[in-house]
Scaffold this motif. Sequence first.
Motif, short mmCIF file in Angstrom:
data_model
loop_
_atom_site.label_atom_id
_atom_site.label_comp_id
_atom_site.label_asym_id
_atom_site.label_seq_id
_atom_site.Cartn_x
_atom_site.Cartn_y
_atom_site.Cartn_z
N GLU A 151 1.97 1.79 -3.52
CA GLU A 151 0.84 2.27 -4.31
C GLU A 151 0.61 3.76 -4.08
O GLU A 151 0.36 4.51 -5.03
CB GLU A 151 -0.43 1.48 -3.97
CG GLU A 151 -0.43 0.07 -4.46
CD GLU A 151 -0.71 -0.07 -5.94
OE1 GLU A 151 -0.69 0.93 -6.68
OE2 GLU A 151 -0.94 -1.21 -6.37
N ALA A 152 0.66 4.20 -2.84
CA ALA A 152 0.46 5.62 -2.53
C ALA A 152 1.57 6.47 -3.16
O ALA A 152 1.29 7.55 -3.71
CB ALA A 152 0.42 5.83 -1.02
N ILE A 204 0.80 6.78 -6.80
CA ILE A 204 -0.30 7.70 -7.07
C ILE A 204 0.17 9.14 -6.97
O ILE A 204 -0.14 9.98 -7.84
CB ILE A 204 -1.48 7.43 -6.10
CG1 ILE A 204 -2.14 6.10 -6.44
CG2 ILE A 204 -2.50 8.55 -6.17
CD1 ILE A 204 -3.16 5.64 -5.43
N GLY A 226 -4.43 2.20 -7.21
CA GLY A 226 -3.00 2.24 -7.46
C GLY A 226 -2.66 1.72 -8.83
O GLY A 226 -3.45 1.02 -9.47
N PRO A 251 0.81 -1.23 0.00
CA PRO A 251 0.00 0.00 0.00
C PRO A 251 0.84 1.28 0.00
O PRO A 251 0.46 2.28 -0.61
CB PRO A 251 -0.83 -0.10 1.29
CG PRO A 251 -0.83 -1.53 1.63
CD PRO A 251 0.45 -2.08 1.14
#
Length: 135
Positions: free
Chosen positions: A17-18, A21, A89, A14
């Motif tokens: 993914e952040a 982004i 993501g 995660p």
Amino acid sequence: MRFSWIVLLLLSFPVLEAIGIFWAARYIGGWVLLWLLLAAVAGVMLIRVERVAWGARLLFSVQSGANPLASLFASGRILLAGGLLVFPGFISDVLALVLMLMPGSWGKRKLDPMRPANDDILEGEFRREQDDLLR
């Protein structure tokens, strides 16, 4: 020792993914939100369609003589791809695309020996009935 690397990778997913982004938002701006929204909608639609289609796919594979586990594996792959599309993501979207593009079990099915090779030709005998017998 190997288990700790797997846990570390799953926990850092995660965060990666952040970071992806934010990096993409810096370069392409607000279009990132549109991309994430469309990917989530596509993932939900993929899950809804596959939830209905897995039974028919399993029945078709059993009727054609193919391995039913291969069709269950294909359905599971599509469901996992839909879940990855719902997860926001770009890394998960790429993984979902790879899962959807993997070759499936459709080429491995056996042909039905009772089905003729040419579907345009019907062979058989016929007899014309009188019109008064049909009513």
